[in-house]
Design an enzyme around this catalytic site. Structure first.
Site, short mmCIF file in Angstrom:
data_model
loop_
_atom_site.label_atom_id
_atom_site.label_comp_id
_atom_site.label_asym_id
_atom_site.label_seq_id
_atom_site.Cartn_x
_atom_site.Cartn_y
_atom_site.Cartn_z
N ASP A 42 0.97 -1.38 0.09
CA ASP A 42 -0.04 -0.10 -0.13
C ASP A 42 0.95 0.92 -0.24
O ASP A 42 0.72 2.25 0.96
CB ASP A 42 -0.64 -0.90 0.94
CG ASP A 42 -2.24 0.82 1.03
OD1 ASP A 42 -2.70 1.65 0.32
OD2 ASP A 42 -2.65 1.09 2.39
N CYS A 90 -19.91 -14.31 -4.14
CA CYS A 90 -20.80 -13.34 -4.34
C CYS A 90 -22.16 -13.61 -4.17
O CYS A 90 -23.41 -13.54 -3.21
CB CYS A 90 -20.62 -11.67 -4.21
SG CYS A 90 -19.18 -10.81 -3.59
N CYS A 135 -13.23 2.27 8.64
CA CYS A 135 -15.07 2.40 8.95
C CYS A 135 -15.15 0.94 8.85
O CYS A 135 -14.55 0.09 7.54
CB CYS A 135 -15.45 3.21 8.42
SG CYS A 135 -17.81 2.23 8.23
#
Length: 369
Positions: free
Chosen positions: A148, A202, A255
């Site tokens: 990252d 999914c 979050c």
């Protein structure tokens, strides 16, 4: 890396790589090709729509993210790595515990991944060690490690190499580990055997889309970062949009909602390393306790943590919003008193959020007339 690639065709090398990776705390290893051309149109469209918000570096790098050999000349493969990060002491039913934390206005919520040591430091060092151990076996080779930390299409590379599939929330999902893990990469000139991608699982589930507090997930695998609370509390350095502040609740750093509600995270794995154990300061913090920190306290308690990189001012900005939300929900004057007492000594950015918090709470509990 400018020399000719070293061709490595034996699967035994991949098995050895995986064994060394496990010894270093990694949970899974994959190998991706560097042809990411098919990902460029989607990246360009995302940028053109402005979904990257104030992350100007995303636009500056542009499609270079999809061209590994431009970032590191000589690259022919990307080794991808997964490292699970759930704290080792986390209890069963941790998702319910986290949702309960979100429902307590006086409590501060920090994303699970940030409660321990900075993952950048942990993964980068261990990826470098992994590369060095591989070099001991094969001889010197060209490489660079990333976590990252550069224009790298981490999710794209991870999905192409079989780490998992891209979930509707845009994160990588694994049938064995959910999504509670970090990704890292080694760009290399070793022509290692590729690992196969996996199918998506999914189905018709849209729990992550529906649960997002700010509706930042616009559709399947389509995220407007400008509305994402993780972006707002971490990446964004200016005022938080007024219309989004009430939706942030007590979330002060990141979050996890879209991951907490995901059915696949019942398979999320605990970290194998103590680095990601929850620090005492972030175990069950209250907003008022964190608001009382001086800048020196902030630097002390966040030393070696990913949280430190947002700086004290943004930390206070985030807390001011959460305190305003807590006052509005509870009417507890202690929140108002703490906000007002800190106003004069605050920066212009923090003062603006304090003023909003005070005004919102006043309107909620003391309506005119």
């Amino acid at each position: 890396m400018h020399r000719a690639p070293v061709v490595v065709g034996e699967e035994s090398v991949l098995a050895s790589l995986r064994r060394m990776a496990r010894e270093l705390g990694f949970s899974q290893i994959g190998v991706a090709d560097i042809d990411l051309a098919s990902a460029e149109p989607g990246l360009q469209a995302w940028l053109q729509q402005g979904f990257h918000g104030s992350m100007g570096y995303m636009a500056r790098h542009g499609v270079r993210r999809a061209r590994p050999a431009e970032l590191v000349p000589g690259t022919v493969r990307v080794i991808t790595a997964r490292m699970d990060y759930l704290p080792r002491a986390l209890t069963e039913g941790w998702q319910a515990v986290e949702f309960e934390r979100l429902a307590r206005p006086h409590t501060a919520t920090v994303s699970l991944y940030a409660r321990g040591r900075d993952y950048h430091k942990v993964l980068r060092a261990r990826l470098q060690t992994l590369a060095e151990r591989l070099a001991q076996q094969l001889g010197p080779f060209g490489h660079r490690v990333f976590t990252d930390s550069a224009p790298v299409l981490e999710v794209e590379l991870a999905t192409r190499s079989g780490i998992g599939w891209r979930g509707k929330h845009t994160l990588v999902l694994s049938r064995e580990a959910g999504s509670m893990f970090f990704l890292g990469e080694i760009y290399t000139d070793l022509a290692l055997p590729l690992t196969e991608p996996v199918d998506a699982h999914c189905g018709s589930c849209r729990a992550c889309i529906d649960v997002c507090p700010t509706q930042a997930i616009l559709g399947e695998r389509r995220l407007d970062a400008r509305r994402c609370i993780s972006y707002l509390t971490i990446e964004h350095d200016g005022p938080i949009p007024v219309e989004l502040r009430p939706l942030m609740g007590n979330r002060i750093y990141g979050c996890d909602d879209c991951q907490l509600v995901c059915p696949w995270n019942k398979y999320a794995q605990r970290a194998s390393l103590p680095d990601f154990d929850t620090r005492e300061a972030f175990d069950a913090p209250t907003l008022l306790a964190l608001w009382a920190w001086s800048e020196a306290d902030f630097l002390q308690y966040t030393e070696g943590s990913a949280i430190r990189r947002i700086g004290h001012e943004r930390w206070r900005r985030n807390l001011a919003v959460a305190l305003g939300n807590a006052w509005r929900e509870t009417g507890n004057a202690a929140f108002a008193q703490a906000l007002v007492a800190a106003r004069d000594g605050s920066s212009a950015l923090v003062r603006e959020h304090i003023d909003w918090a005070v005004a919102q709470a006043s309107l909620a509990h003391y309506p005119p007339g």
